[in-house]
Design a protein around this motif. Sequence first.
Motif, PDB file in Angstrom:
ATOM      1  N   LEU A  20       0.830  -1.210   0.000  1.00  0.00           N
ATOM      2  CA  LEU A  20       0.000   0.000   0.000  1.00  0.00           C
ATOM      3  C   LEU A  20       0.862   1.258   0.000  1.00  0.00           C
ATOM      4  O   LEU A  20       0.543   2.232  -0.695  1.00  0.00           O
ATOM      5  CB  LEU A  20      -0.919   0.006   1.227  1.00  0.00           C
ATOM      6  N   ARG A  21       1.941   1.268   0.778  1.00  0.00           N
ATOM      7  CA  ARG A  21       2.819   2.442   0.789  1.00  0.00           C
ATOM      8  C   ARG A  21       3.359   2.735  -0.598  1.00  0.00           C
ATOM      9  O   ARG A  21       3.522   3.902  -0.987  1.00  0.00           O
ATOM     10  CB  ARG A  21       3.982   2.232   1.767  1.00  0.00           C
ATOM     11  N   GLU A  22       3.639   1.675  -1.357  1.00  0.00           N
ATOM     12  CA  GLU A  22       4.195   1.843  -2.698  1.00  0.00           C
ATOM     13  C   GLU A  22       3.137   2.194  -3.731  1.00  0.00           C
ATOM     14  O   GLU A  22       3.340   3.064  -4.583  1.00  0.00           O
ATOM     15  CB  GLU A  22       4.910   0.552  -3.117  1.00  0.00           C
ATOM     16  N   GLU A  23       2.004   1.509  -3.676  1.00  0.00           N
ATOM     17  CA  GLU A  23       1.038   1.579  -4.771  1.00  0.00           C
ATOM     18  C   GLU A  23      -0.218   2.386  -4.460  1.00  0.00           C
ATOM     19  O   GLU A  23      -0.829   2.957  -5.365  1.00  0.00           O
ATOM     20  CB  GLU A  23       0.619   0.149  -5.169  1.00  0.00           C
ATOM     21  N   ALA A  24      -0.633   2.410  -3.190  1.00  0.00           N
ATOM     22  CA  ALA A  24      -1.873   3.115  -2.837  1.00  0.00           C
ATOM     23  C   ALA A  24      -1.720   3.700  -1.435  1.00  0.00           C
ATOM     24  O   ALA A  24      -2.344   3.227  -0.484  1.00  0.00           O
ATOM     25  CB  ALA A  24      -3.063   2.158  -2.899  1.00  0.00           C
ATOM     26  N   ARG A  42       2.011   6.158   4.578  1.00  0.00           N
ATOM     27  CA  ARG A  42       3.367   6.703   4.485  1.00  0.00           C
ATOM     28  C   ARG A  42       3.658   7.624   5.667  1.00  0.00           C
ATOM     29  O   ARG A  42       2.785   8.367   6.124  1.00  0.00           O
ATOM     30  CB  ARG A  42       3.560   7.469   3.177  1.00  0.00           C
ATOM     31  N   TYR A  43       4.899   7.589   6.126  1.00  0.00           N
ATOM     32  CA  TYR A  43       5.307   8.362   7.294  1.00  0.00           C
ATOM     33  C   TYR A  43       4.979   9.844   7.136  1.00  0.00           C
ATOM     34  O   TYR A  43       4.341  10.453   8.012  1.00  0.00           O
ATOM     35  CB  TYR A  43       6.807   8.169   7.542  1.00  0.00           C
ATOM     36  N   VAL A  49      -1.131  14.513   8.477  1.00  0.00           N
ATOM     37  CA  VAL A  49      -2.532  14.423   8.919  1.00  0.00           C
ATOM     38  C   VAL A  49      -2.637  14.698  10.411  1.00  0.00           C
ATOM     39  O   VAL A  49      -3.491  15.470  10.869  1.00  0.00           O
ATOM     40  CB  VAL A  49      -3.112  13.026   8.586  1.00  0.00           C
ATOM     41  N   LEU A  50      -1.759  14.098  11.203  1.00  0.00           N
ATOM     42  CA  LEU A  50      -1.831  14.244  12.650  1.00  0.00           C
ATOM     43  C   LEU A  50      -1.547  15.672  13.109  1.00  0.00           C
ATOM     44  O   LEU A  50      -2.051  16.111  14.145  1.00  0.00           O
ATOM     45  CB  LEU A  50      -0.837  13.294  13.325  1.00  0.00           C
ATOM     46  N   ARG A  51      -0.758  16.388  12.340  1.00  0.00           N
ATOM     47  CA  ARG A  51      -0.369  17.740  12.743  1.00  0.00           C
ATOM     48  C   ARG A  51      -1.306  18.819  12.210  1.00  0.00           C
ATOM     49  O   ARG A  51      -1.167  19.994  12.572  1.00  0.00           O
ATOM     50  CB  ARG A  51       1.076  18.014  12.305  1.00  0.00           C
ATOM     51  N   VAL A 288      -3.725  14.452   0.361  1.00  0.00           N
ATOM     52  CA  VAL A 288      -2.844  13.580   1.125  1.00  0.00           C
ATOM     53  C   VAL A 288      -2.288  12.522   0.192  1.00  0.00           C
ATOM     54  O   VAL A 288      -3.045  11.785  -0.448  1.00  0.00           O
ATOM     55  CB  VAL A 288      -3.589  12.894   2.290  1.00  0.00           C
ATOM     56  N   GLY A 289      -0.964  12.465   0.061  1.00  0.00           N
ATOM     57  CA  GLY A 289      -0.345  11.470  -0.798  1.00  0.00           C
ATOM     58  C   GLY A 289      -0.832  11.518  -2.230  1.00  0.00           C
ATOM     59  O   GLY A 289      -0.937  10.485  -2.896  1.00  0.00           O
ATOM     60  N   GLY A 290      -1.152  12.712  -2.697  1.00  0.00           N
ATOM     61  CA  GLY A 290      -1.633  12.866  -4.067  1.00  0.00           C
ATOM     62  C   GLY A 290      -3.113  12.604  -4.243  1.00  0.00           C
ATOM     63  O   GLY A 290      -3.639  12.693  -5.364  1.00  0.00           O
ATOM     64  N   THR A 291      -3.820  12.284  -3.162  1.00  0.00           N
ATOM     65  CA  THR A 291      -5.257  12.019  -3.208  1.00  0.00           C
ATOM     66  C   THR A 291      -6.022  13.211  -2.644  1.00  0.00           C
ATOM     67  O   THR A 291      -5.730  13.683  -1.542  1.00  0.00           O
ATOM     68  CB  THR A 291      -5.607  10.754  -2.395  1.00  0.00           C
TER      69      THR A 291
END
Length: 389
Positions: A20-24, A42-43, A49-51, A288-291
């Motif tokens: 998932l980290r790599e692909e989604a 992803r880290y 998100v948390l901040r 977030v992450g391109g989404t």
Amino acid sequence: MDYPIARRPGFDPPAEFASLREEAPVCPVSLRHGQQAHLVTRYDDVRAVLRDHGRFSSDPSRPGFPQLRPVVDRKAAPGSFLVTDPPSHTRYRRMLTGEFTVRRMAALRPEVERITRERLGTLRSGPRPADLVTAFALPVPSDVICLFLGVPVADQDFFSSRSRAHLDRSLSAEQVRAALEELHGYLADLIRTRRREPRDDLISRLVREPGLTDEEAVGMSVLLLVGGHETTANSIALSVLALQRDRARWEALVAEPSLVDNAVEELLRYLSPVHHGVVRAVTGSAAVGGTALGPGDGVIASLFAANRDPAAFPDPDRLDLRRDARTHLAFGSGVHQCIGHLLARLEMRVALRALVTELPTLHLAVPFEDVEFKFDAPIYGLRSLPITW
């Protein structure tokens, strides 16, 4: 994909997290109550998100808030600062900040050491093999939080069983609700007693806060009581098992106890006991992450996946006791970072140092494969850990 993802015995997160980290890295998932949410793995994305408490809300009344518990939270209970946003969250946290400072932890350390010494002495004088969970890992943080809050140690079994039920995802909503109501009732009685007869403890100081209702004090105390021993108890037992899995790591700490403080940070990263993640409701447009996400979307930020992200921690699936892992997210990040993280660190450091110095020959009394993991809770751990020495 259904979430939470089933786990296998051992310390590693589900294998799906790596793909998932790599692909989604922001993946749609289905939750137990029929909800849809987005799993973030992803880290950098999890930390972002948390901040960002402006666009990612902790309030369960917000549309899209992911519901992972058997009991559906329609709104935040009074005082439950874990699931409130500023300014209410800020008000509650401000009342507690002085209780969890570096100076306060330094003053508490002799008591933590005393409790650890006493529990270890009882363990050593008892029969072998012994269960490290029930004889040491659970009682030490339970005794500490009882002392800290002002809860009679004699009531430890009561609140431990109710807090475990509160976190047990295998129980029905009715069972969880009943356990929580009993815990609330117990603390409400204790808070009324402390208002009449204050002592030198956190609850007595808390109820003197101007404008704080009994209901709010109960909500805050529940969080401190449950969070103050469950996570640490599980982390101590898991840490010992992880160190014993490769005996060379245990022997490294026996030979060099000063390494314990650094090892605790790496163990927290590697184990990430809050394994189901942290949930948020999206309140504004965000990427977030391109989404692209928008109001009404739900997000699950996986602390476990983030702490095993190779972009943040090279060779992340290796437990390296000399790694600088202080940037891990085991306690979260941002305004909702675990308020008791300094206390948890203190307890883990004292407990592990005591074990490697006072019980250096400790070893498992059963094969690793026979150790039963407890994955049916947001904080995973061990049902028991048979040891001998």
